[in-house]
Motif scaffolding. Structure first.
Motif, PDB file in Angstrom:
ATOM      1  N   SER A 267      39.802  54.840  29.706  1.00 48.45           N
ATOM      2  CA  SER A 267      39.434  54.072  30.900  1.00 48.45           C
ATOM      3  C   SER A 267      39.063  52.639  30.545  1.00 48.45           C
ATOM      4  O   SER A 267      39.262  51.710  31.341  1.00 48.45           O
ATOM      5  CB  SER A 267      38.257  54.732  31.629  1.00 48.45           C
ATOM      6  OG  SER A 267      37.075  54.685  30.836  1.00 48.45           O
ATOM      7  N   ILE A 268      38.562  52.446  29.328  1.00 46.70           N
ATOM      8  CA  ILE A 268      38.163  51.114  28.873  1.00 46.70           C
ATOM      9  C   ILE A 268      39.338  50.357  28.255  1.00 46.70           C
ATOM     10  O   ILE A 268      39.401  49.130  28.322  1.00 46.70           O
ATOM     11  CB  ILE A 268      37.014  51.228  27.843  1.00 46.70           C
ATOM     12  CG1 ILE A 268      35.856  52.056  28.419  1.00 46.70           C
ATOM     13  CG2 ILE A 268      36.522  49.856  27.418  1.00 46.70           C
ATOM     14  CD1 ILE A 268      35.284  51.510  29.698  1.00 46.70           C
TER      15      ILE A 268
ATOM     16  N   PRO B  53      43.188  55.336  32.153  1.00 43.80           N
ATOM     17  CA  PRO B  53      43.676  53.993  32.466  1.00 43.80           C
ATOM     18  C   PRO B  53      43.802  53.719  33.954  1.00 43.80           C
ATOM     19  O   PRO B  53      43.552  52.608  34.418  1.00 43.80           O
ATOM     20  CB  PRO B  53      45.053  53.956  31.786  1.00 43.80           C
ATOM     21  CG  PRO B  53      44.963  54.957  30.703  1.00 43.80           C
ATOM     22  CD  PRO B  53      44.092  56.056  31.238  1.00 43.80           C
ATOM     23  N   LEU B  54      44.200  54.753  34.722  1.00 45.17           N
ATOM     24  CA  LEU B  54      44.325  54.561  36.167  1.00 45.17           C
ATOM     25  C   LEU B  54      42.967  54.337  36.808  1.00 45.17           C
ATOM     26  O   LEU B  54      42.797  53.468  37.676  1.00 45.17           O
ATOM     27  CB  LEU B  54      45.021  55.769  36.798  1.00 45.17           C
ATOM     28  CG  LEU B  54      46.478  55.997  36.367  1.00 45.17           C
ATOM     29  CD1 LEU B  54      47.040  57.250  37.012  1.00 45.17           C
ATOM     30  CD2 LEU B  54      47.332  54.782  36.726  1.00 45.17           C
TER      31      LEU B  54
ATOM     32  N   ILE C  49      39.418  50.603  39.296  1.00 41.59           N
ATOM     33  CA  ILE C  49      38.039  50.149  39.540  1.00 41.59           C
ATOM     34  C   ILE C  49      37.890  48.679  39.161  1.00 41.59           C
ATOM     35  O   ILE C  49      37.221  47.907  39.861  1.00 41.59           O
ATOM     36  CB  ILE C  49      37.044  51.026  38.759  1.00 41.59           C
ATOM     37  CG1 ILE C  49      37.033  52.443  39.328  1.00 41.59           C
ATOM     38  CG2 ILE C  49      35.640  50.424  38.801  1.00 41.59           C
ATOM     39  CD1 ILE C  49      36.178  53.413  38.551  1.00 41.59           C
ATOM     40  N   SER C  50      38.542  48.285  38.064  1.00 48.24           N
ATOM     41  CA  SER C  50      38.486  46.884  37.649  1.00 48.24           C
ATOM     42  C   SER C  50      39.089  45.966  38.703  1.00 48.24           C
ATOM     43  O   SER C  50      38.540  44.909  39.018  1.00 48.24           O
ATOM     44  CB  SER C  50      39.226  46.711  36.323  1.00 48.24           C
ATOM     45  OG  SER C  50      39.409  45.357  35.997  1.00 48.24           O
TER      46      SER C  50
ATOM     47  N   TRP D 214      31.985  47.613  36.421  1.00 46.74           N
ATOM     48  CA  TRP D 214      31.881  48.889  37.125  1.00 46.74           C
ATOM     49  C   TRP D 214      32.692  49.996  36.453  1.00 46.74           C
ATOM     50  O   TRP D 214      32.451  51.180  36.685  1.00 46.74           O
ATOM     51  CB  TRP D 214      32.310  48.721  38.577  1.00 46.74           C
ATOM     52  CG  TRP D 214      31.237  48.100  39.409  1.00 46.74           C
ATOM     53  CD1 TRP D 214      31.119  46.790  39.766  1.00 46.74           C
ATOM     54  CD2 TRP D 214      30.101  48.767  39.969  1.00 46.74           C
ATOM     55  NE1 TRP D 214      29.977  46.588  40.511  1.00 46.74           N
ATOM     56  CE2 TRP D 214      29.332  47.791  40.655  1.00 46.74           C
ATOM     57  CE3 TRP D 214      29.650  50.088  39.959  1.00 46.74           C
ATOM     58  CZ2 TRP D 214      28.153  48.095  41.321  1.00 46.74           C
ATOM     59  CZ3 TRP D 214      28.470  50.403  40.631  1.00 46.74           C
ATOM     60  CH2 TRP D 214      27.740  49.417  41.291  1.00 46.74           C
ATOM     61  N   VAL D 215      33.639  49.633  35.604  1.00 48.23           N
ATOM     62  CA  VAL D 215      34.402  50.643  34.865  1.00 48.23           C
ATOM     63  C   VAL D 215      33.470  51.430  33.951  1.00 48.23           C
ATOM     64  O   VAL D 215      33.570  52.664  33.842  1.00 48.23           O
ATOM     65  CB  VAL D 215      35.530  49.982  34.050  1.00 48.23           C
ATOM     66  CG1 VAL D 215      36.289  51.037  33.234  1.00 48.23           C
ATOM     67  CG2 VAL D 215      36.492  49.229  34.958  1.00 48.23           C
ATOM     68  N   PHE D 216      32.529  50.741  33.307  1.00 50.74           N
ATOM     69  CA  PHE D 216      31.578  51.407  32.412  1.00 50.74           C
ATOM     70  C   PHE D 216      30.649  52.342  33.198  1.00 50.74           C
ATOM     71  O   PHE D 216      30.359  53.457  32.760  1.00 50.74           O
ATOM     72  CB  PHE D 216      30.759  50.365  31.648  1.00 50.74           C
ATOM     73  CG  PHE D 216      31.574  49.492  30.741  1.00 50.74           C
ATOM     74  CD1 PHE D 216      31.916  49.916  29.468  1.00 50.74           C
ATOM     75  CD2 PHE D 216      32.021  48.246  31.160  1.00 50.74           C
ATOM     76  CE1 PHE D 216      32.677  49.122  28.619  1.00 50.74           C
ATOM     77  CE2 PHE D 216      32.780  47.441  30.323  1.00 50.74           C
ATOM     78  CZ  PHE D 216      33.113  47.876  29.056  1.00 50.74           C
ATOM     79  N   ILE D 217      30.190  51.882  34.363  1.00 51.94           N
ATOM     80  CA  ILE D 217      29.302  52.699  35.198  1.00 51.94           C
ATOM     81  C   ILE D 217      30.016  53.948  35.684  1.00 51.94           C
ATOM     82  O   ILE D 217      29.475  55.070  35.630  1.00 51.94           O
ATOM     83  CB  ILE D 217      28.782  51.882  36.394  1.00 51.94           C
ATOM     84  CG1 ILE D 217      27.962  50.678  35.915  1.00 51.94           C
ATOM     85  CG2 ILE D 217      27.963  52.765  37.333  1.00 51.94           C
ATOM     86  CD1 ILE D 217      26.710  51.035  35.176  1.00 51.94           C
ATOM     87  N   ALA D 218      31.250  53.790  36.177  1.00 46.79           N
ATOM     88  CA  ALA D 218      32.004  54.933  36.688  1.00 46.79           C
ATOM     89  C   ALA D 218      32.306  55.943  35.579  1.00 46.79           C
ATOM     90  O   ALA D 218      32.223  57.156  35.786  1.00 46.79           O
ATOM     91  CB  ALA D 218      33.304  54.443  37.329  1.00 46.79           C
TER      92      ALA D 218
END
Length: 402
Positions: A229-230, A356-357, A362-363, A370-374
């Protein structure tokens, strides 16, 4: 030396070159997408997510087919297929002229991927069970070592030779992995007829704790989701944080690599610790640390702060996948271990698809932080599910002993 120990050494080398090859490319795919003509923040985030996910979506679909074939014809054949196939497809990516061509080749690469999961399954079928934690931890250091060196080497080459050269050198490294597998790995294949294989419900019916195994599958998916995701936004986030854009690829490669350093230091020790005090305890502690670190990453202001937190994250990541694999071996029978690892491989790829999606979407909608929070929230939900599953198992065992 015993055969299973020789295979661990051989597979370690193959995993090292595979990790080295793959990590040279992944941190810089967003820059390659941008080089192919994608400019706006929203489009760049979404295209990066699709390019990352395409490989793993196809891999998740075909993984059960490869797992079934591996049970019939051996894991070594699957390792040869993956390494040689990836060498060819990665080389072709150096010559694309549009982002659509890159997306197509990334999807095609999904048919050829799977070296590391099949290596894990090969070791799982041969290593003594009381050595599982140690063996998986040692094996994980091979890929991690490659992941440490790969982004640094790839970043240096990207800055000085260009992104397309990185693909060609990566293809050469996958060829080395193919040759190591062909020459060094020895496997005693137990032939299983297709008609004799267990499928679907029969596999789970043969398991003593099927719900726990399913929860571990989901945990595998979440471990991969946290990393992937990151990945599509890491370079872009560092670009936003950094004032030095001249060495952006090298800085991004260094920050992408630092979790591998700490994971390499931690994995063998945590594997032995799990064999001694309980793998489940190590796994739960590592997940808790991961949640806290992702929350803090959302607040960073400099690339240095992000790099320090990712270094700390590596200590947790060094325990995660070996711990899950050890528990899968512990709670599955010899008859279905290979199939269990095949299903686990599919969940691993699903995490690489979803991550990645999730990250790019979210990005694009809310911003990088917010990617880190999610991601932390999703890991928290899975940690609660895993804790509940392990607690139920403990209660059931206590009742049986009374």
């Amino acid at each position: 030396m015993e055969a299973w120990k020789v295979n661990i050494i051989s597979v370690w080398l193959g995993c090292f070159f595979t990790g080295l090859a793959m990590s040279q490319i992944l941190p810089f795919l967003p820059l390659y997408v941008e080089q192919l003509g994608v400019r706006s923040h929203e489009s760049l985030s979404l295209w990066s997510g699709m390019v990352f996910s395409a490989t793993f979506l196809v891999s998740a679909i075909v993984s059960p087919l490869w797992g079934s074939m591996a049970d019939r014809r051996g894991r070594k054949l699957m390792l040869l297929r993956a390494s040689l196939g990836m060498a060819v497809v990665i080389a072709l990516q150096a010559f694309v002229t549009s982002v659509w061509q890159l997306l197509l080749l990334r999807a095609l690469m999904g048919l050829t991927s799977g070296y590391v999961p099949n290596a894990m399954a090969l070791v799982a079928s041969q290593v003594p069970r009381d050595k599982s934690g140690w063996a998986f931890a040692i094996l994980s250091t091979g890929q991690v070592s490659g992941v440490i060196i790969g982004p640094l080497l790839g970043g240096f080459m990207a800055d000085h030779l260009g992104l397309r050269v990185v693909f060609l050198i990566t293809a050469a490294l996958m060829t080395v992995s193919f040759l190591i597998t062909l020459v060094l790995i020895k496997e005693r294949v137990v032939t299983v007829k297709k008609a004799d294989q267990l499928h679907g419900r029969a596999v789970f019916a043969a398991l003593p704790y099927p719900r726990l195994i399913l929860t571990l599958f989901v945990t595998t998916m979440m471990i991969q989701l946290t990393n992937s995701s990151i990945s599509p936004i890491l370079t872009l986030f560092i670009k936003e944080l950094s004032s030095d854009h001249d060495n952006l690829a090298f800085i991004s490669g260094a920050i992408a690599a630092v979790p591998g350093v700490s994971a390499l230091l931690a994995a063998p020790r945590l594997g032995r610790l799990g064999d001694r005090i309980g793998t489940a305890r190590v796994l739960m502690t590592a997940l808790g640390c991961l949640i806290a670190l992702f929350c803090i990453m959302a607040l960073v202001r400099t690339p240095l702060q992000l790099g320090i937190l990712r270094f700390l994250m590596g200590f947790a990541e060094g325990a995660l996948m070996p711990a899950v694999q050890t528990l899968l071996v512990k709670y599955s029978s010899d008859q279905v271990t290979g199939r269990v690892f095949g299903y686990n491989q599919s969940f691993m790829y699903l995490g690489n698809v979803a991550g990645p999606l999730v990250g790019s979407s979210i990005s694009a909608l809310l911003g990088f932080r917010w990617v880190f929070i999610a991601t932390a929230a999703l890991v928290l939900i899975n940690t609660w599910q895993l804790h509940a599953g392990i607690h139920k198992l403990s209660v059931a065992r206590e009742r049986k002993s009374v």
